[in-house]
Design an enzyme around this catalytic site. Structure first.
Site, PDB file in Angstrom:
ATOM      1  N   ASP A 124      -6.894  -2.555  -7.427  1.00  0.00           N
ATOM      2  CA  ASP A 124      -7.434  -3.169  -6.213  1.00  0.00           C
ATOM      3  C   ASP A 124      -7.764  -4.623  -6.503  1.00  0.00           C
ATOM      4  O   ASP A 124      -8.046  -4.976  -7.653  1.00  0.00           O
ATOM      5  CB  ASP A 124      -8.695  -2.439  -5.734  1.00  0.00           C
ATOM      6  CG  ASP A 124      -8.995  -2.799  -4.280  1.00  0.00           C
ATOM      7  OD1 ASP A 124      -8.413  -2.154  -3.390  1.00  0.00           O
ATOM      8  OD2 ASP A 124      -9.763  -3.747  -4.042  1.00  0.00           O
ATOM      9  N   ARG A 156      -3.273   6.833   1.158  1.00  0.00           N
ATOM     10  CA  ARG A 156      -3.725   8.080   1.793  1.00  0.00           C
ATOM     11  C   ARG A 156      -2.755   8.724   2.762  1.00  0.00           C
ATOM     12  O   ARG A 156      -2.947   9.875   3.128  1.00  0.00           O
ATOM     13  CB  ARG A 156      -5.066   7.828   2.491  1.00  0.00           C
ATOM     14  CG  ARG A 156      -6.210   7.704   1.512  1.00  0.00           C
ATOM     15  CD  ARG A 156      -7.431   7.095   2.161  1.00  0.00           C
ATOM     16  NE  ARG A 156      -7.137   5.723   2.541  1.00  0.00           N
ATOM     17  CZ  ARG A 156      -8.002   4.900   3.103  1.00  0.00           C
ATOM     18  NH1 ARG A 156      -9.216   5.325   3.396  1.00  0.00           N
ATOM     19  NH2 ARG A 156      -7.674   3.659   3.396  1.00  0.00           N
ATOM     20  N   ARG A 173       0.809  -1.228   0.000  1.00  0.00           N
ATOM     21  CA  ARG A 173       0.000   0.000   0.000  1.00  0.00           C
ATOM     22  C   ARG A 173       0.839   1.273   0.000  1.00  0.00           C
ATOM     23  O   ARG A 173       0.424   2.302   0.552  1.00  0.00           O
ATOM     24  CB  ARG A 173      -0.933   0.040   1.220  1.00  0.00           C
ATOM     25  CG  ARG A 173      -2.119  -0.909   1.133  1.00  0.00           C
ATOM     26  CD  ARG A 173      -3.262  -0.284   0.346  1.00  0.00           C
ATOM     27  NE  ARG A 173      -4.382  -1.200   0.283  1.00  0.00           N
ATOM     28  CZ  ARG A 173      -5.467  -1.110   1.036  1.00  0.00           C
ATOM     29  NH1 ARG A 173      -5.601  -0.116   1.883  1.00  0.00           N
ATOM     30  NH2 ARG A 173      -6.427  -1.991   0.907  1.00  0.00           N
ATOM     31  N   TYR A 200     -15.342 -11.342   0.322  1.00  0.00           N
ATOM     32  CA  TYR A 200     -16.045 -10.088   0.003  1.00  0.00           C
ATOM     33  C   TYR A 200     -17.269 -10.345  -0.875  1.00  0.00           C
ATOM     34  O   TYR A 200     -18.304  -9.712  -0.711  1.00  0.00           O
ATOM     35  CB  TYR A 200     -15.100  -9.098  -0.699  1.00  0.00           C
ATOM     36  CG  TYR A 200     -14.048  -8.523   0.228  1.00  0.00           C
ATOM     37  CD1 TYR A 200     -14.359  -7.470   1.095  1.00  0.00           C
ATOM     38  CD2 TYR A 200     -12.753  -9.027   0.260  1.00  0.00           C
ATOM     39  CE1 TYR A 200     -13.399  -6.948   1.956  1.00  0.00           C
ATOM     40  CE2 TYR A 200     -11.792  -8.510   1.112  1.00  0.00           C
ATOM     41  CZ  TYR A 200     -12.119  -7.474   1.968  1.00  0.00           C
ATOM     42  OH  TYR A 200     -11.177  -6.961   2.816  1.00  0.00           O
ATOM     43  N   ARG A 219      -6.260  11.653  -5.806  1.00  0.00           N
ATOM     44  CA  ARG A 219      -7.497  10.944  -5.492  1.00  0.00           C
ATOM     45  C   ARG A 219      -8.693  11.887  -5.605  1.00  0.00           C
ATOM     46  O   ARG A 219      -9.756  11.492  -6.082  1.00  0.00           O
ATOM     47  CB  ARG A 219      -7.383  10.372  -4.081  1.00  0.00           C
ATOM     48  CG  ARG A 219      -8.641   9.824  -3.466  1.00  0.00           C
ATOM     49  CD  ARG A 219      -8.876   8.403  -3.941  1.00  0.00           C
ATOM     50  NE  ARG A 219      -9.893   7.736  -3.137  1.00  0.00           N
ATOM     51  CZ  ARG A 219     -11.203   7.872  -3.325  1.00  0.00           C
ATOM     52  NH1 ARG A 219     -11.664   8.670  -4.276  1.00  0.00           N
ATOM     53  NH2 ARG A 219     -12.052   7.206  -2.571  1.00  0.00           N
TER      54      ARG A 219
HETATM   55  O1  CP3 Z   1      -0.106  -1.490  -2.490  1.00  0.00           O
HETATM   56  C1  CP3 Z   1      -0.341  -0.565  -3.298  1.00  0.00           C
HETATM   57  O2  CP3 Z   1       0.109   0.592  -3.169  1.00  0.00           O
HETATM   58  C2  CP3 Z   1      -1.152  -0.892  -4.531  1.00  0.00           C
HETATM   59  C3  CP3 Z   1      -2.549  -0.702  -4.462  1.00  0.00           C
HETATM   60  C4  CP3 Z   1      -3.461  -1.612  -3.657  1.00  0.00           C
HETATM   61  C5  CP3 Z   1      -4.688  -1.134  -3.127  1.00  0.00           C
HETATM   62  N1  CP3 Z   1      -5.374  -2.193  -2.603  1.00  0.00           N
HETATM   63  C6  CP3 Z   1      -5.121   0.258  -3.182  1.00  0.00           C
HETATM   64  C7  CP3 Z   1      -6.221   0.710  -2.292  1.00  0.00           C
HETATM   65  C8  CP3 Z   1      -3.393  -2.984  -3.379  1.00  0.00           C
HETATM   66  C9  CP3 Z   1      -2.273  -3.977  -3.662  1.00  0.00           C
HETATM   67  C10 CP3 Z   1      -4.621  -3.331  -2.723  1.00  0.00           C
HETATM   68  C11 CP3 Z   1      -4.955  -4.708  -2.291  1.00  0.00           C
HETATM   69  C12 CP3 Z   1      -6.172  -4.951  -1.511  1.00  0.00           C
HETATM   70  N2  CP3 Z   1      -7.390  -4.353  -1.640  1.00  0.00           N
HETATM   71  C13 CP3 Z   1      -6.285  -5.966  -0.535  1.00  0.00           C
HETATM   72  C14 CP3 Z   1      -5.213  -6.941  -0.149  1.00  0.00           C
HETATM   73  C15 CP3 Z   1      -4.200  -6.338   0.729  1.00  0.00           C
HETATM   74  C16 CP3 Z   1      -4.709  -5.929   2.078  1.00  0.00           C
HETATM   75  O3  CP3 Z   1      -4.638  -4.723   2.369  1.00  0.00           O
HETATM   76  O4  CP3 Z   1      -5.162  -6.796   2.836  1.00  0.00           O
HETATM   77  C17 CP3 Z   1      -7.601  -5.924  -0.029  1.00  0.00           C
HETATM   78  C18 CP3 Z   1      -8.191  -6.817   1.056  1.00  0.00           C
HETATM   79  C19 CP3 Z   1      -8.292  -4.901  -0.743  1.00  0.00           C
HETATM   80  C20 CP3 Z   1      -9.718  -4.514  -0.614  1.00  0.00           C
HETATM   81  C21 CP3 Z   1      -9.856  -3.117  -0.186  1.00  0.00           C
HETATM   82  N3  CP3 Z   1      -9.581  -2.026  -0.977  1.00  0.00           N
HETATM   83  C22 CP3 Z   1     -10.304  -2.640   1.071  1.00  0.00           C
HETATM   84  C23 CP3 Z   1     -10.698  -3.515   2.230  1.00  0.00           C
HETATM   85  C24 CP3 Z   1     -10.281  -1.245   0.996  1.00  0.00           C
HETATM   86  C25 CP3 Z   1     -10.799  -0.283   2.026  1.00  0.00           C
HETATM   87  C26 CP3 Z   1      -9.925  -0.182   3.209  1.00  0.00           C
HETATM   88  C27 CP3 Z   1      -9.292   1.155   3.241  1.00  0.00           C
HETATM   89  O5  CP3 Z   1      -8.069   1.216   3.481  1.00  0.00           O
HETATM   90  O6  CP3 Z   1     -10.022   2.151   3.058  1.00  0.00           O
HETATM   91  C28 CP3 Z   1      -9.782  -0.871  -0.284  1.00  0.00           C
HETATM   92  C29 CP3 Z   1      -9.558   0.494  -0.785  1.00  0.00           C
HETATM   93  C30 CP3 Z   1      -8.192   0.839  -1.230  1.00  0.00           C
HETATM   94  N4  CP3 Z   1      -7.407   0.069  -2.029  1.00  0.00           N
HETATM   95  C31 CP3 Z   1      -7.488   2.061  -0.950  1.00  0.00           C
HETATM   96  C32 CP3 Z   1      -6.256   1.983  -1.613  1.00  0.00           C
HETATM   97  C33 CP3 Z   1      -5.177   3.030  -1.670  1.00  0.00           C
HETATM   98  C34 CP3 Z   1      -8.030   3.218  -0.115  1.00  0.00           C
HETATM   99  C35 CP3 Z   1      -9.211   3.844  -0.812  1.00  0.00           C
HETATM  100  C36 CP3 Z   1      -9.128   5.341  -1.060  1.00  0.00           C
HETATM  101  O7  CP3 Z   1      -8.095   5.871  -1.482  1.00  0.00           O
HETATM  102  O8  CP3 Z   1     -10.162   5.975  -0.865  1.00  0.00           O
END
Ligand code: CP3
Length: 342
Positions: free
Chosen positions: A76, A30, A26, A151, A39
């Site tokens: 994602d 943010r 990640r 999910y 964003r």
């Molecule tokens: O790592 C990176 O920089 C690459 C991008 C990346 C994102 N999600 C961007 C993201 C990667 C590799 C993921 C994987 C992901 N997504 C996983 C597996 C890894 C982990 O964290 O367990 C999972 C379970 C998801 C599903 C997901 N996406 C959730 C549960 C959420 C919401 C939680 C949160 O942090 O708000 C997301 C949203 C998400 N994916 C964001 C980002 C940067 C935040 C959303 C935003 O910017 O508004």
């Protein structure tokens, strides 16, 4: 002309690189003001993922700021259910939401048109490979079928994935069908990322840790093995990192079970156990993401301990899970100095 060595790729081939290459799960997110800025230009989170210009920009931000050894495609794991028309939405402050899938819908579930629906992601990958420094590894990724299924069944995140676990106990054959459709689509998705220019891929099984022992083999190992087998049959040189968060003692057989080049380690694993796992090949991890909020000596001494314990073998330094929005960007600068000997 000789190609520049990509350190993460060297570790994935089993070599020890000192100091270890580093990237953070990640790393585009943010906690970075420039991410929040980009964003705010996108309509929603999925629009950010599907607009190559913006997705390239946010992927590059942490590379420009910190010079990490790997960039990870900005996307994602839930784009796979999105391509299956599961109505994926990201609601501000609530995390992801999907239409919960019914037994009936699973029986009728069709393979998604990955090439068409996820074309913008492949476009992002190829633009990234062109724009990245030669020495930077480009990682693609997907979610593991179990984590994706949790999910798809609940329709949102839950603390212990009880809905998916219950569904799997009550309807094992439908559940297997769901996993297999997701695994097939994910394999195609990874093959296309490799073809677009990704050097290696990571498979995220964020919810592996809630599975019972037998279920771990059935739902976390076998479907990921199926993805890796399909990927390797099509692209034999593709390198794979498999991250099963919370898997604990099950990690002993995980690398071999899924046929991964490296396994990810969360922050709960004793370093002694991690060193045992490293005898069989590369490991990646495992600093507690909260230490990027705390910073200071707590972060520095733990980072040094990881390098002391695991730096004499194939190690990709990383966190034990994704960096959180509360992390201080200055702590990341300091972490890199500590690891790189600054
Ligand atoms: O790592 C990176 O920089 C690459 C991008 C990346 C994102 N999600 C961007 C993201 C990667 C590799 C993921 C994987 C992901 N997504 C996983 C597996 C890894 C982990 O964290 O367990 C999972 C379970 C998801 C599903 C997901 N996406 C959730 C549960 C959420 C919401 C939680 C949160 O942090 O708000 C997301 C949203 C998400 N994916 C964001 C980002 C940067 C935040 C959303 C935003 O910017 O508004």
């Amino acid at each position: 002309m000789e190609k520049t060595a990509r350190k993460v790729m060297e570790v994935l081939s089993g070599k020890t690189v000192s100091p270890p290459p580093v990237w953070l799960m990640r790393q585009a997110g943010r906690y970075l003001p420039e991410y929040r800025q980009t964003r705010s230009q996108a309509k929603g989170f999925l629009d950010l993922c599907y607009t190559p210009e913006l997705a390239v920009e946010v992927t590059m931000q942490p590379i420009r700021r910190y010079g990490f050894d790997a960039a990870i495609l900005f996307s994602d794991i839930l784009v796979i259910p999105d391509a299956m028309n599961r109505n994926v939405r990201f609601v501000e402050g609530e995390g992801p939401q999907l239409d919960p899938i019914s037994l009936d819908e699973i029986e009728r579930l069709q393979a998604p048109d990955v090439a068409r629906r996820l074309a913008p992601v492949f476009e992002t990958v190829s633009r990234l490979r062109e724009g990245l420094p030669d020495a930077t590894t480009l990682l693609g990724f997907c979610g593991a079928p179990w984590t994706i299924a949790t999910y798809m069944i609940a329709g949102h995140g839950t603390p212990d994935q009880a809905p998916a676990r219950l569904f799997a106990y009550k309807h094992p054959s439908a559940f297997e069908r769901l996993l297999s459709v997701v695994a097939e689509a994910s394999a195609e998705y990874l093959i296309r990322q490799i073809d677009a220019g990704a050097d290696a891929v990571q498979i995220f099984d964020s919810w592996a840790g809630v599975l019972g022992d037998e279920e771990f083999e059935q739902y976390a190992v076998r479907p990921v093995r199926r993805i890796v087998d399909t990927l390797r049959a099509a692209r034999p040189s593709a390198r794979v990192i498999a991250f099963a968060k919370g898997a604990g003692a099950n990690l002993r057989s995980y690398r071999q079970g899924v046929d991964a080049d490296a396994i990810g380690l969360d922050w709960t694993l004793p370093l002694e156990f991690a060193a045992e796992l490293q005898k069989d090949g590369a490991v990646q991890g495992n600093l507690d993401p909260l230490l990027m909020v705390a910073g200071g000596d707590a972060m520095e001494s733990r980072a040094r301990r990881i390098v002391d314990k695991l730096g004499h073998g194939p190690l990709i330094f990383n966190l034990g899970h994704g960096i959180t929005p509360q992390a201080d960007p200055e702590n990341v600068t300091r972490l890199l100095q500590v690891i790189r000997g600054g």
